[in-house]
Every structure is written in C-alpha cells, then in structure tokens.
Scaffold this motif. Structure first.
Motif, PDB file in Angstrom:
ATOM      1  N   TYR A  28       0.832  -1.199   0.000  1.00 33.46           N
ATOM      2  CA  TYR A  28       0.000   0.000   0.000  1.00 33.46           C
ATOM      3  C   TYR A  28       0.872   1.257   0.000  1.00 33.46           C
ATOM      4  O   TYR A  28       0.643   2.184  -0.772  1.00 33.46           O
ATOM      5  N   SER A  29       1.873   1.256   0.844  1.00 33.40           N
ATOM      6  CA  SER A  29       2.766   2.404   0.944  1.00 33.40           C
ATOM      7  C   SER A  29       3.445   2.690  -0.390  1.00 33.40           C
ATOM      8  O   SER A  29       3.498   3.836  -0.845  1.00 33.40           O
ATOM      9  N   ARG A  30       3.950   1.648  -1.012  1.00 34.29           N
ATOM     10  CA  ARG A  30       4.665   1.807  -2.276  1.00 34.29           C
ATOM     11  C   ARG A  30       3.722   2.254  -3.403  1.00 34.29           C
ATOM     12  O   ARG A  30       4.009   3.194  -4.122  1.00 34.29           O
ATOM     13  N   ARG A  31       2.599   1.581  -3.542  1.00 37.71           N
ATOM     14  CA  ARG A  31       1.680   1.861  -4.651  1.00 37.71           C
ATOM     15  C   ARG A  31       0.911   3.164  -4.482  1.00 37.71           C
ATOM     16  O   ARG A  31       0.592   3.823  -5.458  1.00 37.71           O
ATOM     17  N   MET A  32       0.610   3.515  -3.229  1.00 36.09           N
ATOM     18  CA  MET A  32      -0.219   4.691  -2.977  1.00 36.09           C
ATOM     19  C   MET A  32       0.582   5.911  -2.538  1.00 36.09           C
ATOM     20  O   MET A  32       0.001   6.936  -2.176  1.00 36.09           O
ATOM     21  N   GLN A  33       1.909   5.807  -2.532  1.00 36.02           N
ATOM     22  CA  GLN A  33       2.785   6.926  -2.207  1.00 36.02           C
ATOM     23  C   GLN A  33       2.471   7.527  -0.841  1.00 36.02           C
ATOM     24  O   GLN A  33       2.173   8.717  -0.716  1.00 36.02           O
ATOM     25  N   THR A  34       2.551   6.700   0.176  1.00 35.79           N
ATOM     26  CA  THR A  34       2.297   7.173   1.533  1.00 35.79           C
ATOM     27  C   THR A  34       3.127   6.349   2.497  1.00 35.79           C
ATOM     28  O   THR A  34       3.814   5.411   2.095  1.00 35.79           O
ATOM     29  N   GLY A  35       3.052   6.682   3.764  1.00 34.69           N
ATOM     30  CA  GLY A  35       3.770   5.936   4.783  1.00 34.69           C
ATOM     31  C   GLY A  35       3.033   4.667   5.170  1.00 34.69           C
ATOM     32  O   GLY A  35       2.021   4.302   4.566  1.00 34.69           O
ATOM     33  N   THR A  36       3.536   3.997   6.203  1.00 36.23           N
ATOM     34  CA  THR A  36       2.923   2.752   6.673  1.00 36.23           C
ATOM     35  C   THR A  36       2.330   2.865   8.066  1.00 36.23           C
ATOM     36  O   THR A  36       1.498   2.047   8.444  1.00 36.23           O
ATOM     37  N   ASP A  37       2.732   3.863   8.842  1.00 36.70           N
ATOM     38  CA  ASP A  37       2.341   3.893  10.251  1.00 36.70           C
ATOM     39  C   ASP A  37       0.847   4.103  10.472  1.00 36.70           C
ATOM     40  O   ASP A  37       0.331   3.793  11.533  1.00 36.70           O
ATOM     41  N   HIS A  38       0.138   4.591   9.492  1.00 34.71           N
ATOM     42  CA  HIS A  38      -1.292   4.864   9.636  1.00 34.71           C
ATOM     43  C   HIS A  38      -2.164   3.855   8.883  1.00 34.71           C
ATOM     44  O   HIS A  38      -3.378   3.999   8.852  1.00 34.71           O
ATOM     45  N   VAL A  39      -1.561   2.827   8.285  1.00 36.24           N
ATOM     46  CA  VAL A  39      -2.299   1.850   7.481  1.00 36.24           C
ATOM     47  C   VAL A  39      -2.784   0.719   8.392  1.00 36.24           C
ATOM     48  O   VAL A  39      -1.984  -0.035   8.935  1.00 36.24           O
ATOM     49  N   ALA A  40      -4.099   0.620   8.563  1.00 31.65           N
ATOM     50  CA  ALA A  40      -4.698  -0.419   9.405  1.00 31.65           C
ATOM     51  C   ALA A  40      -5.107  -1.605   8.525  1.00 31.65           C
ATOM     52  O   ALA A  40      -5.697  -1.424   7.460  1.00 31.65           O
ATOM     53  N   THR A  71      -9.555   9.752  -0.928  1.00 35.39           N
ATOM     54  CA  THR A  71      -9.715  10.078  -2.342  1.00 35.39           C
ATOM     55  C   THR A  71      -8.417  10.652  -2.899  1.00 35.39           C
ATOM     56  O   THR A  71      -7.576  11.154  -2.144  1.00 35.39           O
ATOM     57  N   GLY A  72      -8.279  10.569  -4.211  1.00 31.57           N
ATOM     58  CA  GLY A  72      -7.151  11.207  -4.871  1.00 31.57           C
ATOM     59  C   GLY A  72      -6.246  10.264  -5.630  1.00 31.57           C
ATOM     60  O   GLY A  72      -5.500  10.701  -6.500  1.00 31.57           O
ATOM     61  N   ARG A  73      -6.278   8.976  -5.315  1.00 30.46           N
ATOM     62  CA  ARG A  73      -5.409   8.035  -6.018  1.00 30.46           C
ATOM     63  C   ARG A  73      -5.939   7.795  -7.427  1.00 30.46           C
ATOM     64  O   ARG A  73      -7.139   7.835  -7.681  1.00 30.46           O
ATOM     65  N   THR A  74      -5.019   7.523  -8.328  1.00 31.52           N
ATOM     66  CA  THR A  74      -5.403   7.248  -9.709  1.00 31.52           C
ATOM     67  C   THR A  74      -5.917   5.814  -9.842  1.00 31.52           C
ATOM     68  O   THR A  74      -5.666   4.962  -8.985  1.00 31.52           O
ATOM     69  N   PHE A  75      -6.610   5.560 -10.935  1.00 37.31           N
ATOM     70  CA  PHE A  75      -7.045   4.194 -11.237  1.00 37.31           C
ATOM     71  C   PHE A  75      -5.835   3.263 -11.282  1.00 37.31           C
ATOM     72  O   PHE A  75      -5.879   2.150 -10.754  1.00 37.31           O
ATOM     73  N   GLU A  76      -4.746   3.714 -11.896  1.00 38.64           N
ATOM     74  CA  GLU A  76      -3.551   2.880 -12.024  1.00 38.64           C
ATOM     75  C   GLU A  76      -2.972   2.522 -10.659  1.00 38.64           C
ATOM     76  O   GLU A  76      -2.538   1.393 -10.447  1.00 38.64           O
TER      77      GLU A  76
END
Length: 130
Positions: A28-40, A71-76
């Motif tokens: 998720y972090s890699r594909r969605m360009q975000t960190g991991t500490d908030h991913v439940a 919201t905001g992530r692309t379909f890809e």
C-alpha cells in the motif's frame, strides 16, 4: 488513514497473518505513495460457506478486500495495489484468481480519524515513512 479489511476462508497462523499484514502495508505504501504507520489491516477468518462469489472455482479458498482509502489516487495506483495484493494471496496461500475480489471505497481525508489525528486530503508529494 486507510482501513484494509480482508475476509477470507484461508486458514492462517498468527505469524502468517502478521506477515501478510506487513506485506500488504508495504505494498500500500509503495503503490499509494504514503507511509505505513497509519495503514490499518484487518484479517477476518471466515468458515466455508460464509463467503461466495459467482465465479468461484471448486477450491474453497476465498479472499475479499474492502479497501477504505482517501480520495485522490489514480485508477492505475488502485489497480496495481489490488493486483499486487491478489498476487500475494495467490503466491502465499494458493488462493485461485477467480476467488478474489478487491473493492475500494474512497473518503475525504477528514473522514478518517485516529485517536491522535484527523486525516488530511491525500497529496502525491507527501512524505512517506517506509
């Protein structure tokens, strides 16, 4: 502050659940360009017969992901994450491809809350912690 909820008939040990959750969080972090500490991540074991999908094979291993994301992530981005998670489940637990499904529900950042924070809208330039 995504909430990634899996319902599955795959039997997993505690160690397998933790390892799978870590791999999902990393993906998720890699594909969605975000960190991991908030991913439940939630993994709910289900009995045979509690899950079904019309195209299901004779194999009773099923895995469904309900991904509650900002919201905001692309379909890809969403498609690449979904495929990576399904490939992980196929490789790790031999879940047949027709027996998996991913559904995304998108929320404004402020609709996602932790005890100590309220989410913000996603920005592709935000820092990652992974």
């Amino acid at each position: 502050m995504p909430l990634l909820q899996f319902d599955t008939t795959v039997e997993m040990s505690v160690e397998e659940k933790r390892s799978f959750a870590d791999a999902v969080r990393t993906s998720y972090s890699r594909r969605m360009q975000t960190g991991t500490d908030h991913v439940a991540v939630v993994i709910r074991p289900r009995e045979e017969g509690e899950l079904s999908i019309g195209r299901q094979t004779d194999d009773d291993r099923l895995l469904f992901l309900d991904a509650e994301i900002r919201t905001g992530r692309t379909f890809e981005q969403k498609r690449s994450f979904a495929l990576e998670v399904m490939n992980l489940a196929a490789d790790e637990f031999a879940v047949p491809e027709p027996n998996m499904k991913v559904v995304f529900t998108e929320h404004e950042g402020r609709q996602m809350m932790g005890y100590d924070r309220v989410g913000s809208d996603w920005n592709p330039d935000e820092e990652t912690d992974a």
